[in-house]
Design an enzyme around this catalytic site. Structure first.
Site, short mmCIF file in Angstrom:
data_model
loop_
_atom_site.label_atom_id
_atom_site.label_comp_id
_atom_site.label_asym_id
_atom_site.label_seq_id
_atom_site.Cartn_x
_atom_site.Cartn_y
_atom_site.Cartn_z
NE ARG A 248 -15.86 47.95 -9.05
CZ ARG A 248 -15.05 46.92 -9.15
NH1 ARG A 248 -13.95 47.00 -9.90
NH2 ARG A 248 -15.30 45.80 -8.51
CD GLU A 368 -21.08 47.95 -9.14
OE1 GLU A 368 -20.05 47.77 -9.78
OE2 GLU A 368 -22.18 47.52 -9.48
C1 LIG Z 1 -27.92 47.13 -1.50
C2 LIG Z 1 -26.99 46.26 -2.27
C3 LIG Z 1 -27.18 46.08 -3.64
C4 LIG Z 1 -26.36 45.23 -4.36
N1 LIG Z 1 -26.60 45.03 -5.70
C5 LIG Z 1 -25.88 44.08 -6.37
C6 LIG Z 1 -26.20 43.76 -7.73
O1 LIG Z 1 -27.09 44.36 -8.34
N2 LIG Z 1 -25.53 42.75 -8.34
C7 LIG Z 1 -24.55 42.05 -7.72
O2 LIG Z 1 -23.98 41.15 -8.33
N3 LIG Z 1 -24.20 42.35 -6.43
C8 LIG Z 1 -24.85 43.34 -5.74
N4 LIG Z 1 -24.53 43.63 -4.44
C9 LIG Z 1 -23.52 42.83 -3.77
C10 LIG Z 1 -22.19 43.54 -3.50
O3 LIG Z 1 -21.50 43.76 -4.66
C11 LIG Z 1 -21.42 42.70 -2.47
O4 LIG Z 1 -22.10 42.83 -1.25
C12 LIG Z 1 -19.99 43.12 -2.35
O5 LIG Z 1 -19.25 42.73 -3.47
C13 LIG Z 1 -19.31 42.54 -1.10
O6 LIG Z 1 -19.55 41.18 -0.96
P1 LIG Z 1 -20.06 40.58 0.44
O7 LIG Z 1 -21.18 41.40 0.90
O8 LIG Z 1 -20.29 39.14 0.23
O9 LIG Z 1 -18.88 40.81 1.44
P2 LIG Z 1 -17.60 39.90 1.68
O10 LIG Z 1 -16.90 39.66 0.40
O11 LIG Z 1 -17.96 38.71 2.49
O12 LIG Z 1 -16.73 40.86 2.54
C14 LIG Z 1 -16.93 41.10 3.93
C15 LIG Z 1 -15.84 42.03 4.44
O13 LIG Z 1 -14.56 41.38 4.27
C16 LIG Z 1 -13.70 42.21 3.51
N5 LIG Z 1 -12.82 41.37 2.69
C17 LIG Z 1 -13.15 40.39 1.82
N6 LIG Z 1 -12.05 39.88 1.26
C18 LIG Z 1 -11.00 40.56 1.77
C19 LIG Z 1 -9.58 40.51 1.55
N7 LIG Z 1 -9.03 39.67 0.68
N8 LIG Z 1 -8.82 41.37 2.25
C20 LIG Z 1 -9.37 42.25 3.12
N9 LIG Z 1 -10.68 42.35 3.35
C21 LIG Z 1 -11.49 41.52 2.67
C22 LIG Z 1 -14.62 43.06 2.69
O14 LIG Z 1 -13.97 44.23 2.24
C23 LIG Z 1 -15.75 43.32 3.67
O15 LIG Z 1 -15.39 44.35 4.51
C24 LIG Z 1 -25.29 44.54 -3.69
C25 LIG Z 1 -25.09 44.77 -2.34
C26 LIG Z 1 -25.90 45.61 -1.63
C27 LIG Z 1 -25.65 45.83 -0.18
#
Ligand SMILES: Cc1cc2nc3c(=O)[nH]c(=O)nc-3n(C[C@H](O)[C@H](O)[C@H](O)COP(=O)(O)OP(=O)(O)OC[C@H]3O[C@@H](n4cnc5c(N)ncnc54)[C@H](O)[C@@H]3O)c2cc1C
Lengths: 390, 248
Positions: A248, A368
């Site tokens: 980050r 992240e």
């Molecule tokens: C191009 C790309 C590369 C990536 N690379 C990696 C990697 O190398 N390794 C790895 O481990 N991960 C990786 N990630 C995954 C990334 O870290 C996750 O997508 C991220 O942590 C969010 O998780 P999610 O997409 O499941 O969203 P979710 O957790 O399902 O969230 C969906 C929405 O709900 C909101 N939300 C969730 N909980 C709450 C709450 N309690 N209160 C309010 N709002 C909330 C979120 O902020 C978001 O807006 C990558 C993602 C992308 C897009």
């Protein structure tokens, strides 16, 4: 042959050491001559520019802050940040590659690994001879990785790993995956090597963002992990989160590079594009947009520099890093959108870098730790009330 | 073998140049300086030669403390030692060459690389003058260089073609674009450069024979004129180019 993109309204340059400036300028030269001329094509073709990996390694851009005895440069965090800023001025995909390799693979091996693991992996990862990835996120566990279902079971001579990870940068191309899995209910880091039986890493296609970066699924079906591939000093989700803090930090700097690319493009365009009687830069509304951009860039630069100085003194808290990641990603995306407006229709073309940066930043704002999660992290820190279940 | 490389510190090729209030020097405000681009090829060739045959490399620059930035970059790319010949006064090319030749002699360098020209004043003579002063062989505008024992084989660019040259050490080689692909300084190189000391010496003094009496900017470009946007405009364009612009 320099053409340094120095956007520095507050003479922040004067706060940098000679080596820090040299790192920035060297990476800047590299990006100007080797990345910017080719990146639109790679982005368009959804390909990662592999040929740049050995060059990045030779320059020492992987694991910048780690000790020289492992083949790294052992520079400070500000130099690391500036390098990330310049890489991302080229493309977020390239910076993502460097972030994953450095902060999410080399850092955990260095921090949680034993001496054999460090001696074997770090020099090879530093040169780019080996590529790594970091598997934390799962299909059903994104913002709350603590709920992960991937788990390891103790067997004779090692562990049996089962589960799946998703959204893993570099997954398909990695020689080693740092995989987080529960062992007796506690999260641990495991090194899973490419080609291990039962381990697959198919690429995820169809992205509108970070198209010049490989994103993959990791699937584990009764994968045998030898005892020596457990990261012995990793314990609990906290270990994984420590890696995220490193990454980050790099993102907070990186997105300033995207901001600079968008601002620079918009400023030049506004000065030369004439509508009605004068250049659009001469209209107050355009000026307000440009002033907004340079102000946010300057604020982000100052935030980063102080964060870096704190980190070098071991005084940066993870909440400090959250603030810079949260603010800078949001502002970078806002700047990209405003820059696109200034270019009008031209803003959507790949002749200009803006739309590519804008699309990339959608991922960068989410990965992240999403913007919302960083809000909750800082919110808890200042109020004492956790707004989500830990 | 000792290999020397002479480097100059010049305004960034991307910067806008303004003339100073004296009318005969450039205005320094807001200017950023870089390693003279042709000197980067010279540095790279010195490093490659050392990597192949061993020996020691030294970068030499004539100028003020500001030149240390360029010397640091040479060190970060891998050059072993750096010497700054200090002087802050205007010098003509011969006077520059005399100071450099004096230091090259003191260093005992047998092989010396220069850029083919410095992009600030573009005189393109310092390498050749230095060779003459030292009594060394000289090949200029070189795009390919190889060394075998004492024998040097070079390719140089000439109008409309290439020339192949053989000579021997001691020699001065001036580098042209295409000679090699200069490496980027590595972060480890930057850290190593930080620990090295730049040796400072007063530059050998000598008389100038050439004086700059004035500098002028080129006339500002006139606004363009659009005659048409398709083939029908060609006859008119040809006529204007012939009669007004008198270029065809
Ligand atoms: C191009 C790309 C590369 C990536 N690379 C990696 C990697 O190398 N390794 C790895 O481990 N991960 C990786 N990630 C995954 C990334 O870290 C996750 O997508 C991220 O942590 C969010 O998780 P999610 O997409 O499941 O969203 P979710 O957790 O399902 O969230 C969906 C929405 O709900 C909101 N939300 C969730 N909980 C709450 C709450 N309690 N209160 C309010 N709002 C909330 C979120 O902020 C978001 O807006 C990558 C993602 C992308 C897009």
């Amino acid at each position: 042959m320099t053409l340094i993109n120095k956007i520095d309204y507050y003479n922040i340059e004067s706060l940098l050491s000679e080596e820090e400036k040299m790192v920035r300028d060297t990476v800047s030269d590299f990006v100007n001559s080797e990345v910017i001329p080719i990146i639109e094509k790679y982005y368009h073709d959804e390909k990662f520019p592999f040929h740049l990996i050995p060059k990045l390694g030779e320059m020492g851009l992987f694991g910048i802050t780690l000790p020289q005895k492992y083949g790294c440069a052992e520079m400070n965090n500000v130099a690391y940040g500036l390098a990330m800023q310049e890489l991302e001025r080229g493309d977020s995909g390239l910076r993502s590659f460097a972030s994953v390799q450095s902060a999410l693979v080399m850092y955990p091996i260095y921090t949680f690994g034993n001496e054999e693991q460090k001696n074997y992996w770090l020099p090879k990862l530093a040169t780019g001879e080996k590529i790594g990835c970091f598997g934390l996120t799962e299909p059903d566990y994104g913002s709350n990785p603590g709920g992960m279902v991937t788990h390891a079971e103790k067997v004779d001579g090692g562990y049996l790993l089962n589960g799946a990870k998703m959204w893993i940068t570099n997954g398909t191309i990695a020689d080693v995956a740092v995989v987080w899995a529960k062992l007796d209910g506690v999260v641990h880091g495991f090194l899973v090597e490419k080609g291990t039986k039962g381990f697959e890493a198919p690429e995820m296609k169809g992205k509108h963002s970070l198209k010049a970066s490989v994103t993959s699924e990791l699937v584990f079906q009764d994968v045998f992990i030898p005892e020596e591939n457990l990261l012995p000093n990793s314990r609990g989700l906290k270990s994984a989160l420590m890696c995220l803090s490193q990454a980050r930090y790099g993102i907070a700097w990186g997105v300033v590079g995207s901001m600079m690319a968008c601002y620079d493009t918009a400023l030049e365009y506004a000065k030369s594009r004439k509508q009605f009687s004068k250049p659009i830069a001469a209209y107050q509304i355009t000026q307000e947009k440009l002033v907004y951009m340079i102000t946010e860039i300057t604020k982000a630069q100052l935030l980063n520099l102080q964060l870096g100085r704190l980190k070098d003194k071991n005084q940066a808290k993870f909440t400090h890093i959250s603030m810079a990641k949260r603010n800078n990603c949001e502002k970078a995306l806002d700047i990209a959108r405003v820059a696109r407006e200034i270019l009008g229709a031209n803003g959507i073309l790949n002749e200009y870098p803006i739309m590519r940066h804008m699309n990339n930043l959608e991922s960068v704002k989410t990965y992240e730790g999403t913007h919302e999660m960083h809000t909750l992290i800082i919110g808890e820190d200042i109020t004492g009330f956790p707004a989500y279940d830990n | 073998m000792k290999i020397a490389v002479c480097v100059s510190h010049v305004p960034d090729t991307a910067s806008k140049i303004y003339i100073g209030s004296d009318g005969k020097s450039i205005d320094q405000t807001g200017l950023t300086y870089v390693v003279n681009p042709y000197d980067e090829f010279a540095i790279e060739e010195a490093l490659k030669t050392k990597e192949k045959f061993g020996g020691e490399t030294v970068a030499i620059s004539l100028g003020t403390d500001a030149n240390k930035e360029t010397l640091r970059k040479a060190l970060a790319m891998g050059i072993d030692n750096a010497v700054l010949l200090k002087d802050d006064k205007y010098r003509d090319s011969l006077s520059v060459a005399k100071a450099l030749a004096d230091e090259i002699k003191a260093q005992g360098a047998e092989l010396v690389f220069f850029g083919k020209q410095s992009v600030d004043f573009d005189n393109s003579v310092v390498g050749q003058l230095t060779a003459e002063l030292l009594g060394y062989n000289c090949v200029s505008v070189v795009v390919s260089f190889s060394l075998d024992g004492n024998k040097i084989t070079c390719e140089r660019e000439i109008e409309g073609g290439k020339e192949f040259i053989e000579t021997s050490l001691p020699a001065v080689i001036t580098a042209q674009k295409g000679l090699n692909e200069p490496r980027y300084a590595s972060l480890k190189g930057i850290m190593a450069a930080k620990k090295k000391v730049i040796i400072e010496k007063p530059a050998l003094q000598s008389e100038n024979f050439v004086e700059v009496i004035a500098m002028k900017r080129p006339p500002t470009k006139q606004a363009g004129r659009i005659i048409g946007t398709d083939v029908s405009a060609v006859p008119e364009l040809v006529k204007i180019l012939h009669e007004e612009a008198k270029v065809i």
